[in-house]
Design a protein around this motif. Structure first.
Motif, PDB file in Angstrom:
ATOM      1  N   UNK A 151      35.248  40.282  41.840  1.00 41.58           N
ATOM      2  CA  UNK A 151      35.165  41.737  41.688  1.00 41.58           C
ATOM      3  C   UNK A 151      36.541  42.326  41.380  1.00 41.58           C
ATOM      4  N   UNK A 152      37.558  41.877  42.094  1.00 42.04           N
ATOM      5  CA  UNK A 152      38.908  42.399  41.858  1.00 42.04           C
ATOM      6  C   UNK A 152      39.400  42.002  40.477  1.00 42.04           C
ATOM      7  N   UNK A 153      39.073  40.787  40.039  1.00 50.19           N
ATOM      8  CA  UNK A 153      39.469  40.360  38.691  1.00 50.19           C
ATOM      9  C   UNK A 153      38.814  41.243  37.631  1.00 50.19           C
ATOM     10  N   UNK A 154      37.536  41.567  37.840  1.00 52.67           N
ATOM     11  CA  UNK A 154      36.811  42.403  36.888  1.00 52.67           C
ATOM     12  C   UNK A 154      37.417  43.797  36.821  1.00 52.67           C
ATOM     13  N   UNK A 155      37.729  44.367  37.978  1.00 56.40           N
ATOM     14  CA  UNK A 155      38.323  45.706  38.016  1.00 56.40           C
ATOM     15  C   UNK A 155      39.704  45.696  37.360  1.00 56.40           C
ATOM     16  N   UNK A 156      40.458  44.634  37.605  1.00 54.15           N
ATOM     17  CA  UNK A 156      41.775  44.505  36.994  1.00 54.15           C
ATOM     18  C   UNK A 156      41.651  44.448  35.481  1.00 54.15           C
ATOM     19  N   UNK A 157      40.681  43.699  34.997  1.00 56.56           N
ATOM     20  CA  UNK A 157      40.497  43.549  33.550  1.00 56.56           C
ATOM     21  C   UNK A 157      40.089  44.872  32.916  1.00 56.56           C
TER      22      UNK A 157
END
Length: 223
Positions: A4-10
Motif C-alpha cells: 500500500x505504501x509503495x502504491x501511494x508513493x508511486x
C-alpha cells in the motif's frame, strides 16, 4: 515497505513527474508508459531531475526503455553525448518505430552473457570496450540486462572507477532485489577504495532505485 505504501508513493511520484515535465523546454515528447519491466515514475523523476540540474556532458544507459526517451531528448536538445547499451536488436527496432522521429536514439548493441563475479553467476552486458573508450561518463543509469540473483548487472562494476567522471551520478534501478543490493555494496566499496566515496540515497516506490553521487554533487540526492 508495504504494498500500500509503495502504491501511494508511486502515485505521488507520478504527480510530481507530470508536473515537473509540463514546462520543460527540452522534453517535447511527453508520452510515457512506466511500470511493468520498465522504469517506474520514481526512477523517471530522478532521471529528469539529474538531467535538468546536473546537465551531464556524457550519459550512459544500460537497458533501452522509457528512461531512454528522457535521456536522448535531453542529448538532442543540448547537443550532448548519450548512448544506450542494449542486447536485443528486435526490441531496439520496435522501440525506435514506437517513438517520434523528432530525436535520435543512440543504441549500441552488445551481448548479454552469463559471467562470473566473485564466483557467482550473473547476466551482464559484455564486449564493452567501445563504450568505455567513449567515456568517462558523468551520468550512468543502470536498468539492464535482466536481473540476476547475485551481483546483478555487474557490468557497472567493471567500469569503476575509471569509467566515470570526477563529478558523477549513477542511478541503479530495481534495488528491492538482492542481486542489485549486492552490486550496490560492491559499487560503494570500489568507489570508496579509490578515494571517491559516494553520497547514497535510496528511493522507494513501485520499484526501488538508488542514487550514488560524488561529494561535489551531493545536492542531487536532496531534491
Amino acid at each position: 515497505m508495504s504494498t500500500r505504501r509503495r502504491t501511494l508513493y508511486e502515485i505521488d511520484k507520478a504527480l510530481h513527474f507530470n508536473s515537473a515535465i509540463t514546462d520543460s523546454v527540452w522534453l517535447r515528447e511527453k508520452g510515457f508508459t512506466p511500470g511493468g519491466c520498465a522504469a517506474d515514475y520514481g526512477a523517471l523523476l530522478s532521471i529528469f531531475k539529474v538531467l535538468n540540474i546536473m546537465h551531464p556532458e556524457k550519459t550512459l544507459e544500460f537497458g533501452l526503455g522509457q528512461s531512454s526517451k528522457l535521456i536522448h531528448q535531453y542529448a538532442k536538445h543540448f547537443d550532448k553525448f548519450a548512448v544506450t547499451v542494449e542486447s536485443d536488436p528486435v526490441w531496439t527496432e520496435f522501440f525506435r518505430r514506437s517513438i517520434s522521429d523528432s530525436y535520435p536514439v543512440n543504441v549500441s548493441i552488445h551481448p548479454a552473457e552469463q559471467v562470473l563475479y566473485k564466483g557467482r553467476k550473473t547476466l551482464a552486458y559484455t564486449q564493452l570496450d567501445s563504450i568505455m573508450e567513449q567515456g568517462p561518463y558523468d551520468f550512468v543509469f543502470v536498468d539492464g540486462p535482466f536481473g540476476s540473483k547475485h551481483y546483478s548487472r555487474s557490468q557497472i562494476l567493471g567500469m569503476l572507477p575509471d569509467g566515470i567522471s570526477e563529478d558523477y551520478c549513477i542511478i541503479v534501478h530495481d534495488l528491492e532485489r538482492y542481486g542489485e543490493q549486492q552490486t550496490l555494496e560492491e559499487m560503494i566499496r570500489i568507489l570508496t577504495a579509490a578515494g571517491r566515496k559516494p553520497v547514497v540515497r535510496l528511493f522507494h516506490g513501485e520499484k526501488s532505485h538508488v542514487m550514488l553521487c560524488s561529494q561535489s554533487l551531493y545536492f542531487l540526492t536532496t531534491v
